[in-house]
Design an enzyme around this catalytic site. Structure first.
Site, mmCIF file in Angstrom:
data_model
loop_
_atom_site.group_PDB
_atom_site.id
_atom_site.type_symbol
_atom_site.label_atom_id
_atom_site.label_comp_id
_atom_site.label_asym_id
_atom_site.label_seq_id
_atom_site.Cartn_x
_atom_site.Cartn_y
_atom_site.Cartn_z
ATOM 1 N N HIS A 55 -28.982 55.755 60.093
ATOM 2 C CA HIS A 55 -29.364 54.411 60.536
ATOM 3 C C HIS A 55 -29.190 54.223 62.037
ATOM 4 O O HIS A 55 -29.982 53.550 62.680
ATOM 5 C CB HIS A 55 -28.478 53.422 59.774
ATOM 6 C CG HIS A 55 -28.736 51.985 60.070
ATOM 7 N ND1 HIS A 55 -29.939 51.378 59.791
ATOM 8 C CD2 HIS A 55 -27.935 51.009 60.607
ATOM 9 C CE1 HIS A 55 -29.879 50.094 60.145
ATOM 10 N NE2 HIS A 55 -28.672 49.852 60.661
ATOM 11 N N GLU A 106 -20.497 39.884 58.334
ATOM 12 C CA GLU A 106 -20.864 41.253 57.933
ATOM 13 C C GLU A 106 -19.600 42.106 57.908
ATOM 14 O O GLU A 106 -18.551 41.695 58.430
ATOM 15 C CB GLU A 106 -21.932 41.828 58.879
ATOM 16 C CG GLU A 106 -23.285 41.150 58.688
ATOM 17 C CD GLU A 106 -24.424 41.798 59.451
ATOM 18 O OE1 GLU A 106 -24.214 42.820 60.107
ATOM 19 O OE2 GLU A 106 -25.542 41.262 59.381
ATOM 20 N N ARG A 137 -18.538 50.057 57.251
ATOM 21 C CA ARG A 137 -19.799 50.645 56.793
ATOM 22 C C ARG A 137 -19.664 52.106 56.382
ATOM 23 O O ARG A 137 -20.237 52.546 55.395
ATOM 24 C CB ARG A 137 -20.789 50.510 57.954
ATOM 25 C CG ARG A 137 -22.193 50.725 57.599
ATOM 26 C CD ARG A 137 -23.066 50.397 58.787
ATOM 27 N NE ARG A 137 -23.440 49.006 58.792
ATOM 28 C CZ ARG A 137 -24.322 48.473 59.637
ATOM 29 N NH1 ARG A 137 -24.907 49.222 60.532
ATOM 30 N NH2 ARG A 137 -24.632 47.207 59.571
ATOM 31 N N ARG A 195 -20.127 52.274 64.497
ATOM 32 C CA ARG A 195 -20.517 51.009 65.131
ATOM 33 C C ARG A 195 -20.254 49.831 64.203
ATOM 34 O O ARG A 195 -20.541 49.888 63.004
ATOM 35 C CB ARG A 195 -22.011 51.063 65.476
ATOM 36 C CG ARG A 195 -22.562 49.773 66.018
ATOM 37 C CD ARG A 195 -24.018 49.915 66.399
ATOM 38 N NE ARG A 195 -24.882 50.230 65.287
ATOM 39 C CZ ARG A 195 -25.373 49.344 64.435
ATOM 40 N NH1 ARG A 195 -25.080 48.066 64.548
ATOM 41 N NH2 ARG A 195 -26.195 49.731 63.466
ATOM 42 N N HIS A 219 -26.277 53.992 56.989
ATOM 43 C CA HIS A 219 -26.210 52.643 56.394
ATOM 44 C C HIS A 219 -26.018 52.827 54.895
ATOM 45 O O HIS A 219 -26.721 53.622 54.270
ATOM 46 C CB HIS A 219 -27.498 51.870 56.689
ATOM 47 C CG HIS A 219 -27.346 50.396 56.433
ATOM 48 N ND1 HIS A 219 -27.225 49.865 55.174
ATOM 49 C CD2 HIS A 219 -27.244 49.352 57.291
ATOM 50 C CE1 HIS A 219 -27.078 48.554 55.266
ATOM 51 N NE2 HIS A 219 -27.082 48.214 56.552
ATOM 52 N N GLN A 245 -32.378 43.761 60.544
ATOM 53 C CA GLN A 245 -32.372 42.622 59.635
ATOM 54 C C GLN A 245 -31.214 41.682 59.932
ATOM 55 O O GLN A 245 -31.350 40.464 59.949
ATOM 56 C CB GLN A 245 -32.293 43.114 58.191
ATOM 57 C CG GLN A 245 -33.530 43.864 57.753
ATOM 58 C CD GLN A 245 -33.479 44.310 56.296
ATOM 59 O OE1 GLN A 245 -32.523 44.052 55.573
ATOM 60 N NE2 GLN A 245 -34.523 44.981 55.868
#
Ligand code: SIN
Length: 527
Positions: free
Chosen positions: A347, A124, A288, A382, A242, A57
């Site tokens: 994820h 992000e 994250r 990541r 995620h 996305q």
């Protein structure tokens, strides 16, 4: 021009030069970049329908803004990765990002633009600058894949073979890989596809976990096949969860992109209390892994976790984030008014088949690209939207190498071992155990139980691929007595010395796990 498409398995049993296993972003971008060198791409499903790339996305991270820089992007990549990112590789992917975005623009990917025509770039988590090129809000993966599929179908140098999957690698007595044993999905017949060079582009391992944002079929087959032939595997314990999969009891779980938090969406418990600042001063834009752990902790404590997009996105939701909106709507949630229930989900697998900076594995005749690989770009965690970036940068490098390389035939090929299937009941149990014991939060007791369960099944049934990869993840997680990035041990919550994990198979077919310390002070050199 038409593509040379074949679904007749018997017609492709003569040796090809380059065989690409997988038709996601890495596989198709590589195939296109190989022109005019001929290649064959196999895909288990019709192109564009089953690759996790199409579900991405957020988009593709690249230092494209005049106020941003390659050095800053590389620095953020290294910082997110918990001292296990190879600085040279971080610089490599950051420096080639802008060129690869231009390639995608040339292929017709309609990246979003600002009013003055520049590329619109989103912020992000853990990026120090907005740098994620996106399409129609949350449709980057689908739009990129559509452009690549169209280009690949029109390319004369690409032979597309749909409805076929790789079940084993072919290997000669010297260890050289010479193609695959393939299976026709429809009638399950198997046949050989010999190749001078085989490139694994076969996705990740999220389907090994009960809750995942990946296709359920992504169960680390490429890692297991390469490992069985003796390839070196790195960092299998590092799985990224995620933070905000939408918790509506769907398998796989739909994603609520991190870009929503980049736009200002906040995390609340069931009573409406905003909780992220209790865990990290960066709040919702913390790395994250930290956001995933905070959400996990709130849920375990019975307080629940919800994404509140009402103020930040509101009525713009349906056209700014159409994919997330559709997933919410299907579950009876209106994110313009309701908070979205969220849970962490497997994820992305940072670990994978070891690759050098040209995509070579430790086995002759075998290359690897995309999520199946471990290039050193992601370390223990990541950076958001660096996966599509890594895939296109390495696909381009592999193509540059293979366009020129003189490839050799393999003689005296042996069939690879046919895989053993795990029963549906065992697979369901494995996925629950992996989520409970090798998930966001891990400890010795749970990991030991998990390893014992896997090893008992292997003793009874032999080594099914899903068990091989799960064992690698669980064993390496058990042996890593520290917490770092996506790997969090409640019994060892601190970081120890930064060291990467390497796994290979010994002569008794048992795994050997080795730790190699990283020089975390190493400067990024140009590659
Ligand atoms: C997201 O949109 O949140 C996922 C992007 C990524 O995995 O990098």
């Amino acid at each position: 021009m038409t593509s040379h498409t074949s679904t007749n398995s018997q017609s492709i049993s003569s040796e090809v030069d380059i065989l690409i296993v997988g038709a996601g972003l890495a596989g198709l971008f590589l195939a296109l970049k190989l022109a005019p060198r001929k290649c064959t791409v196999i895909s288990p499903a019709p192109l564009g329908t089953a690759a996790s790339s199409a579900w991405a996305q957020g988009g593709l991270a690249a230092a494209l803004h005049p106020a941003d820089s390659v050095a800053l992007h590389a620095k953020d990549t290294v910082a997110a990765g918990g001292h296990l990112v190879e600085p040279v590789v971080a610089s490599l992917i950051a420096s080639h990002g802008p060129e690869r975005v231009r390639d995608l623009l040339e292929l017709g990917v309609p990246f979003d633009r600002t009013e003055n025509g520049a590329l619109a770039l989103s912020l992000e988590a853990a990026h120090s600058h907005p740098r994620v090129a996106r399409v129609a809000g949350d449709l980057a993966g689908a739009a990129i894949m559509e452009a690549l599929v169209n280009a690949a179908r029109a390319a004369e140098h690409i032979t597309l073979v749909e409805g076929v999957k790789a079940i084993s690698l072919l290997q000669d007595q010297h260890g050289r890989i010479g193609g695959i044993v393939a299976q026709n999905i429809e009638d399950e017949t198997t046949f050989r596809m010999p190749a001078k060079e085989t490139v694994l582009c076969a996705g990740g391992s999220g389907g090994l976990f009960q809750v995942t944002t990946n296709p359920r079929s992504s169960r680390g087959d490429a890692i297991a096949m390469a490992y069985e032939c003796g390839a070196l595997i790195a960092d299998p314990e590092f799985v990224q969860f995620h933070p905000t999969a939408i918790d509506v009891d769907r398998d796989p779980a739909p994603l609520a992109t991190e870009a929503l938090r980049g736009e200002g969406a906040v995390l609340r418990d069931a009573k409406g209390r905003r909780f992220m600042y209790d865990y990290n001063e960066a709040g919702e834009l913390a790395p994250r892994d930290e956001v995933a752990r905070a959400i996990h902790a709130e849920r375990i404590a019975g307080r629940g976790a919800f994404l509140d997009t009402i103020e930040a996105v509101g009525d713009e939701f349906p056209h700014h984030f159409p994919t997330v909106f559709a997933a919410c709507e299907a579950a009876g949630i209106d994110p313009r008014r309701d908070h979205i229930p969220v849970a962490p989900a497997a994820h992305y697998h940072m670990g994978g088949v070891v690759s050098d900076i040209w995509g070579r594995t430790t086995l002759d005749g075998l290359s690897v690209c995309g999520e199946s690989s471990s290039t050193g770009a992601h370390g223990a965690n990541r950076l958001a939207s660096n996966s599509l970036l890594e895939a296109v940068v390495f696909a381009d490098r592999i193509a540059t190498r293979l366009r020129e390389e003189k490839l050799h035939s393999t003689s005296g090929l042996l069939f690879g071992e046919p895989p053993i299937d795990l029963s549906p009941a065992d697979l369901s149990e494995l996925r629950v155990l992996m989520a409970n014991h090798a998930g966001v939060s891990r400890n010795e007791e749970g990991l030991t139980l998990l390893c014992n369960w896997i090893e008992t099944k292997e003793d009874i049934r032999g080594g099914a691929r899903a068990l091989t990869v799960s064992r690698m993840i669980a064993r390496a997680a058990l042996e890593r007595k520290e917490s770092r990035g996506g790997h969090y041990r409640t019994d060892y919550p601190q970081e120890d010395i930064p060291a990467r994990t390497y796994v290979s198979k010994n002569d008794d077919l048992k795994p050997i796990i080795t730790r190699v310390e990283m020089d975390s002070t190493a400067d990024a050199k140009s590659a």
